[in-house]
Scaffold this motif. Structure first.
Motif, PDB file in Angstrom:
ATOM      1  N   TYR A   1       0.747  -1.088   0.062  1.00  0.00           N
ATOM      2  CA  TYR A   1      -0.134   0.192  -0.240  1.00  0.00           C
ATOM      3  C   TYR A   1       0.569   1.297  -0.267  1.00  0.00           C
ATOM      4  O   TYR A   1       0.653   2.264  -0.566  1.00  0.00           O
ATOM      5  CB  TYR A   1      -0.998   0.004   1.138  1.00  0.00           C
TER       6      TYR A   1
ATOM      7  N   LYS B   1       2.359   1.578  -3.291  1.00  0.00           N
ATOM      8  CA  LYS B   1       1.221   2.228  -4.528  1.00  0.00           C
ATOM      9  C   LYS B   1       1.057   3.669  -4.083  1.00  0.00           C
ATOM     10  O   LYS B   1       0.635   4.292  -5.010  1.00  0.00           O
ATOM     11  CB  LYS B   1      -0.058   1.169  -4.151  1.00  0.00           C
ATOM     12  N   ALA B   2       0.827   3.786  -2.964  1.00  0.00           N
ATOM     13  CA  ALA B   2       0.296   5.264  -2.501  1.00  0.00           C
ATOM     14  C   ALA B   2       1.459   6.253  -3.017  1.00  0.00           C
ATOM     15  O   ALA B   2       1.086   7.512  -3.656  1.00  0.00           O
ATOM     16  CB  ALA B   2       0.197   5.412  -1.058  1.00  0.00           C
TER      17      ALA B   2
ATOM     18  N   GLU C   1       2.375  -5.562 -13.861  1.00  0.00           N
ATOM     19  CA  GLU C   1       1.202  -4.867 -14.108  1.00  0.00           C
ATOM     20  C   GLU C   1       0.751  -5.285 -15.647  1.00  0.00           C
ATOM     21  O   GLU C   1      -0.462  -5.693 -15.704  1.00  0.00           O
ATOM     22  CB  GLU C   1       1.213  -3.536 -14.026  1.00  0.00           C
TER      23      GLU C   1
ATOM     24  N   GLU D   1     -15.722   4.463  -3.312  1.00  0.00           N
ATOM     25  CA  GLU D   1     -14.937   5.819  -3.130  1.00  0.00           C
ATOM     26  C   GLU D   1     -15.818   6.860  -2.514  1.00  0.00           C
ATOM     27  O   GLU D   1     -15.236   7.757  -1.857  1.00  0.00           O
ATOM     28  CB  GLU D   1     -14.435   6.321  -4.807  1.00  0.00           C
TER      29      GLU D   1
ATOM     30  N   ARG E   1       3.435   5.798  -5.330  1.00  0.00           N
ATOM     31  CA  ARG E   1       3.684   5.546  -6.886  1.00  0.00           C
ATOM     32  C   ARG E   1       2.462   6.488  -7.557  1.00  0.00           C
ATOM     33  O   ARG E   1       2.768   7.332  -8.581  1.00  0.00           O
ATOM     34  CB  ARG E   1       3.563   4.513  -7.461  1.00  0.00           C
ATOM     35  N   ASN E   2       1.481   6.612  -7.211  1.00  0.00           N
ATOM     36  CA  ASN E   2       0.206   7.314  -7.434  1.00  0.00           C
ATOM     37  C   ASN E   2       0.380   8.953  -7.271  1.00  0.00           C
ATOM     38  O   ASN E   2       0.036   9.547  -7.964  1.00  0.00           O
ATOM     39  CB  ASN E   2      -0.953   6.726  -6.684  1.00  0.00           C
ATOM     40  N   LYS E   3       1.204   9.175  -6.233  1.00  0.00           N
ATOM     41  CA  LYS E   3       1.374  10.474  -5.894  1.00  0.00           C
ATOM     42  C   LYS E   3       2.629  11.162  -6.718  1.00  0.00           C
ATOM     43  O   LYS E   3       2.788  12.365  -6.808  1.00  0.00           O
ATOM     44  CB  LYS E   3       1.618  10.889  -4.394  1.00  0.00           C
TER      45      LYS E   3
END
Length: 148
Positions: free
Chosen positions: A43, A46-47, A111, A145, A49-51
């Motif tokens: 997590y 992922k967080a 991925e 969401e 990488r997303n930011k």
């Protein structure tokens, strides 16, 4: 009955992704650190990488953990070569965390394999069923969401 069916089907999908992930991990031994992460560490990666880049405080908020916990997790991920920690180009007083280029390359490879697995699945279920599935998932995503 429906909830149980959805849960069980979700497990099958999770198992499919896990098998692809494990198969890729077995072939990519030099990057084994990426495949030996805990759920919390995944997590965090992922967080981050997303930011693109985050401060420890931002990461702690995204993960809903204390800043010292986020910092310790980042330390372990930096040791493994998955995350990097450096001074912000925008504000030299801040330290930012980002995903290392090597880890990004490995993440993108796995991925792609997972996506190909889903492409095969969609080809097997057919375009109409795939379309209906996407409509259902869009609604599920909207509800989940909204719960954040």
């Amino acid at each position: 009955e429906q909830a149980f069916y959805i849960m069980e089907t979700g497990k099958l999908i999770h198992d499919r992704v896990s098998r692809v992930f494990a198969g890729h991990a077995a072939r990519d031994r030099k990057k084994k650190e990426l495949y030996e992460l805990s759920i919390s560490q995944l997590y965090a990666v992922k967080a981050t990488r997303n930011k693109g880049e985050v401060t420890i405080t931002e990461l702690s908020e995204l993960l809903n953990v204390s800043p010292p916990s986020a910092s310790a997790m980042v330390d372990r991920l930096v040791e493994k070569g998955i995350l990097t920690r450096e001074r912000s180009a925008k504000d030299r007083r801040k330290v930012v965390v980002s995903v290392s280029p090597e880890a990004i390359e490995s993440i993108e490879k796995v991925e792609k394999k997972i996506l190909n697995s889903f492409i095969c699945l969609i080809q097997k279920i057919g375009p109409e069923t795939a379309h209906n599935w996407c409509e259902v998932l869009a609604r599920v995503k909207e509800v989940l969401e909204g719960e954040r």
